[in-house]
Design a protein around this motif. Structure first.
Motif, short mmCIF file in Angstrom:
data_model
loop_
_atom_site.label_atom_id
_atom_site.label_comp_id
_atom_site.label_asym_id
_atom_site.label_seq_id
_atom_site.Cartn_x
_atom_site.Cartn_y
_atom_site.Cartn_z
N VAL A 261 1.00 21.05 -5.20
CA VAL A 261 2.20 21.16 -6.13
C VAL A 261 1.80 20.90 -7.54
CG1 VAL A 261 4.71 20.65 -6.79
CG2 VAL A 261 3.92 20.61 -4.37
N GLU A 262 1.24 19.93 -8.06
CA GLU A 262 0.72 19.53 -9.60
C GLU A 262 -0.13 20.42 -9.77
OE1 GLU A 262 -1.13 15.91 -11.79
OE2 GLU A 262 -1.81 16.21 -9.70
N LEU A 263 -1.03 20.91 -9.10
CA LEU A 263 -2.24 21.89 -9.52
C LEU A 263 -1.48 23.27 -9.88
CD1 LEU A 263 -5.39 21.02 -7.62
CD2 LEU A 263 -4.87 20.40 -10.08
N LEU A 264 -0.72 23.70 -8.86
CA LEU A 264 0.00 25.12 -8.91
C LEU A 264 0.81 24.86 -10.40
CD1 LEU A 264 1.11 25.83 -5.22
CD2 LEU A 264 -0.62 27.05 -6.57
N SER A 265 1.44 23.93 -10.46
CA SER A 265 2.37 23.96 -11.70
C SER A 265 1.33 23.98 -12.97
CB SER A 265 3.13 22.55 -11.74
OG SER A 265 4.04 22.63 -12.76
N LEU B 192 -0.27 9.62 5.14
CA LEU B 192 0.18 9.30 3.81
C LEU B 192 -0.81 10.26 2.81
CD1 LEU B 192 0.24 5.58 4.12
CD2 LEU B 192 2.12 6.74 3.37
N ALA B 193 -2.24 10.29 3.40
CA ALA B 193 -2.95 11.28 2.68
C ALA B 193 -2.37 12.68 2.70
CB ALA B 193 -4.44 11.24 3.32
N GLY B 194 -2.07 12.91 3.63
CA GLY B 194 -1.37 14.46 3.88
C GLY B 194 -0.24 14.70 2.72
N GLY B 195 0.43 13.66 2.46
CA GLY B 195 1.61 13.67 1.73
C GLY B 195 1.04 13.70 0.13
N LEU B 196 0.10 12.91 0.07
CA LEU B 196 -0.67 13.09 -1.70
C LEU B 196 -1.28 14.26 -1.57
CD1 LEU B 196 -1.61 11.51 -4.00
CD2 LEU B 196 -3.69 10.77 -2.73
N ALA B 197 -1.68 15.17 -0.57
CA ALA B 197 -2.57 16.29 -0.73
C ALA B 197 -1.67 17.34 -1.05
CB ALA B 197 -3.00 16.95 0.71
N GLY C 296 0.78 -1.04 0.14
CA GLY C 296 0.11 -0.10 -0.06
C GLY C 296 0.93 1.33 0.05
N ILE C 297 1.89 1.31 0.66
CA ILE C 297 2.79 2.43 0.94
C ILE C 297 3.55 2.65 -0.48
CG2 ILE C 297 4.80 3.33 1.86
CD1 ILE C 297 4.05 2.07 4.45
N PHE C 298 3.73 1.56 -1.12
CA PHE C 298 4.47 1.69 -2.39
C PHE C 298 3.59 2.55 -3.36
CE2 PHE C 298 4.72 -0.26 -6.62
CZ PHE C 298 6.08 0.18 -7.02
N VAL C 299 2.33 1.90 -3.56
CA VAL C 299 1.41 2.32 -4.44
C VAL C 299 1.18 3.79 -4.26
CG1 VAL C 299 -1.18 2.36 -5.09
CG2 VAL C 299 0.23 0.26 -4.83
N GLN C 300 1.30 4.39 -2.86
CA GLN C 300 0.77 5.59 -2.63
C GLN C 300 1.84 6.59 -2.80
OE1 GLN C 300 -1.87 5.89 1.39
NE2 GLN C 300 -1.00 3.85 1.13
N ILE C 301 3.46 6.12 -2.65
CA ILE C 301 4.34 6.94 -2.91
C ILE C 301 4.47 6.88 -4.39
CG2 ILE C 301 6.83 6.69 -2.70
CD1 ILE C 301 6.64 5.78 -0.16
N GLN C 302 4.29 5.92 -5.19
CA GLN C 302 4.34 5.80 -6.53
C GLN C 302 3.27 6.92 -6.97
OE1 GLN C 302 4.01 2.23 -9.87
NE2 GLN C 302 1.86 2.94 -9.08
N GLY C 303 2.10 7.31 -6.62
CA GLY C 303 1.05 8.33 -6.73
C GLY C 303 1.79 9.62 -6.62
N TYR C 304 2.52 9.56 -5.62
CA TYR C 304 3.30 11.04 -5.04
C TYR C 304 4.16 11.43 -6.18
CZ TYR C 304 2.17 10.20 -0.15
OH TYR C 304 1.50 10.09 1.09
N LEU C 305 4.91 10.38 -6.92
CA LEU C 305 5.97 10.50 -7.90
C LEU C 305 5.30 10.99 -9.24
CD1 LEU C 305 8.54 7.52 -7.02
CD2 LEU C 305 8.76 10.05 -6.60
N ILE C 306 4.15 10.24 -9.49
CA ILE C 306 3.60 10.60 -10.78
C ILE C 306 2.77 12.13 -10.83
CG2 ILE C 306 1.29 10.11 -12.09
CD1 ILE C 306 1.44 7.07 -11.14
N CYS C 307 2.50 12.40 -9.72
CA CYS C 307 2.19 13.85 -9.35
C CYS C 307 3.45 14.87 -9.49
CB CYS C 307 1.23 14.20 -8.37
SG CYS C 307 -0.39 13.50 -7.85
N LEU C 308 4.27 14.41 -9.02
CA LEU C 308 5.21 15.60 -9.20
C LEU C 308 6.19 15.38 -10.66
CD1 LEU C 308 6.97 14.83 -5.43
CD2 LEU C 308 5.57 16.46 -6.17
N THR C 309 6.00 14.13 -11.07
CA THR C 309 6.64 14.07 -12.35
C THR C 309 5.74 15.05 -13.40
OG1 THR C 309 7.32 12.11 -12.20
CG2 THR C 309 7.07 12.56 -14.55
N LEU C 310 4.51 15.11 -13.15
CA LEU C 310 3.55 15.82 -13.93
C LEU C 310 3.77 17.39 -13.74
CD1 LEU C 310 0.10 14.08 -13.83
CD2 LEU C 310 1.55 14.37 -15.74
N ALA C 311 4.01 17.66 -12.41
CA ALA C 311 4.46 19.02 -12.15
C ALA C 311 5.61 19.65 -12.71
CB ALA C 311 4.57 19.14 -10.38
#
Length: 498
Positions: A372-376, A362-367, A23-38
């Protein structure tokens, strides 16, 4: 109470599972996808901002025509007289609320060299035929433009057929041909900027660009070319099989040309000024958005070679994986938050506190990554709006006020959630309805074409152009319709061009 207890047990159990290693892997992967888009959008914003800076410096130096070219000396008659001839080919289908404005911006280009426009329709019964004829009658002494009737396609998509007929009719001295979608607005200096880049680097095979969607919503990251400029001789000589590959069962001109460029190591570029306002229909509905999404996933089912098929399968798998990887962490975050709220109302479940509050972290990290993604994305949109306003100083200024950023976020989630569904639907159906014509694929090529003869869709997907007869009363707007516009705009591209 028992049902509420079962829900609590499910939430705590799911939150606990989502805090495990997988679960942590999936959520951190989501962070990386958001930051890559940003990061991608930040890089694109840097390129656009650099172009704005150059234009401003040119204007400070006394060049009032910086929106046409950075060096005012390029506007001297001796240089303008030697500019190459360009043919603009525009395949048309249907007529909608924005077409007249779009066409006017296209034919009133300030390109100084020889320029002709070919508007290509499949028949005189197309609503676009009479509309464009009336428009051109107002410019008959000022613009070299004509309407060409191509007839129905039999071996490829109607759009490709119209493009190839336009190429056959272009002037024999044309050096470049610009294929332009009729649903974007050109800037006065766009054609000149493209021709200058082609002259500067003869190795360029294709120059392409992307839309800035208007009016109310988000932007996207899926690469769909709004136009492409190419060497006219590539079509005259069928270089690399450009004509034959398109004509022989071609469905998507974009994917076919990209495959040819990849196979022959040819260069595809996108200049920083290649951003064009793209107004969407005011009555866009969810079914029309869905069919548009289906068309974008369906292109991965068409291919010209085995290598092209492998690349498309890789794109299919990667996009589906990343789309799910983008959406899943948000579903997990909802579970974490719900579990924490239920725990807060309990006094006898303190032993389960670790998991919900770990989930909240974990939810806070995603937020944070989402912000960051939306600001970009907002920053890139702001810069592109400014660039478009500078490139078209005579046009009414564009504004960020038309963008609803709550719908942007919702569109990102819904669109990525629907993408795998659409992709698999396209894979197993092998058919699509495009502007009232149903295409069937076999071995990556069109092998059957069915025309509905007025019994199919009455409107095109995004532009809301009327395919048959006269315009009827527009349907009422709704929240779902607004979301559909945002979803459609999210499918549109933001290029990571550096």
């Amino acid at each position: 109470m028992s049902s509420l207890g079962s829900l609590d047990a499910f939430l705590f159990s799911a939150s606990r599972a989502f805090c495990g290693p997988l679960g942590i892997f999936v959520q951190i992967q989501g962070y990386l996808i958001c930051l890559t888009l940003a990061l991608g959008w930040a890089c694109a914003a840097y390129v656009r901002r650099r172009e704005i800076r150059q234009m401003k410096e040119s204007m400070k130096s006394g060049n009032s025509f910086a929106f046409l070219c950075h060096d005012i000396n390029d506007l001297e008659h001796s240089k303008q007289a030697n500019l190459p001839r360009v043919t603009v080919v525009m395949p048309l289908k249907g007529f909608g609320e924005h077409n007249l404005h779009n066409w006017t911006t296209q034919i009133t280009s300030l390109y100084g060299g020889p320029l002709e426009f070919l508007f290509v329709v499949d028949s005189t019964e197309d609503p676009a035929y009479h509309a464009v004829c009336r428009l051109l009658s107002n410019f008959k002494d000022d613009v070299d433009a004509k309407v060409v009737v191509a007839g129905p396609s039999t071996t490829c998509s109607q759009k490709i057929h119209n493009q190839l007929v336009g190429v056959e009719r272009m002037h024999k001295d044309s050096k470049y041909v610009l294929f332009l979608d009729d649903d974007v607005r050109l800037h006065p200096g766009s054609i000149g900027a493209l021709a200058a880049e082609m002259e500067k680097n003869p190795e360029i095979f294709i120059q392409t660009g992307y839309p800035l969607d208007l009016p109310s919503g988000s932007l996207g990251s899926y690469c769909i070319y709004e136009y492409h400029m190419m060497h006219a001789d590539d079509f005259r000589t069928d270089r690399h099989g450009v004509v034959s590959e398109l004509q022989d069962g071609g469905y998507s001109d974009d994917m076919t040309l990209a495959a040819i460029a990849g196979a022959h190591k040819r260069l595809i570029t996108s200049p920083p000024v290649a951003v064009f306002p793209h107004p969407l229909a005011s009555d866009l509905t969810f079914p029309r958005y869905w069919n548009y999404l289906r068309k974008q996933t369906f292109v991965l089912e068409s291919y010209a070679t085995n290598v092209n098929w492998i690349m498309n399968r890789a794109l299919f798998s990667t996009h589906c994986y990343l789309s799910l990887g983008f959406v899943t962490p948000y579903l997990m975050a909802v579970v974490h938050i719900a579990a924490a709220l239920r725990l807060h109302s309990k006094e006898n479940l303190l032993e389960a506190a670790f998991y919900p509050y770990t989930g909240l972290l974990l939810a806070g990290g995603l937020a944070i990554c989402t912000v960051v993604e939306l600001l970009s994305m907002w920053n890139l949109t702001r810069i592109e709006v400014q660039l478009c306003n500078m490139l078209s100083p005579e046009a009414p200024p564009l504004s960020l006020n038309t963008y609803n950023w709550c719908l942007v976020f919702i569109a990102m989630l819904v669109d990525n959630g629907l993408y795998p569904v659409s992709a698999f639907r396209s894979h197993f159906s092998q058919s699509i309805n495009w502007s009232g014509i149903r295409y069937h694929l076999k071995n990556g090529k069109i092998h059957k074409i069915e025309r509905s003869k007025g019994k199919g869709p009455k409107f095109t997907d995004l532009g809301g152009k009327h395919l048959y007869g006269k315009k009827g009363a527009p349907p009422r707007l709704s929240i779902l319709g607004s979301l559909s516009r945002s979803l459609a705009q999210w499918r549109q591209p933001k290029k990571f061009d550096v």
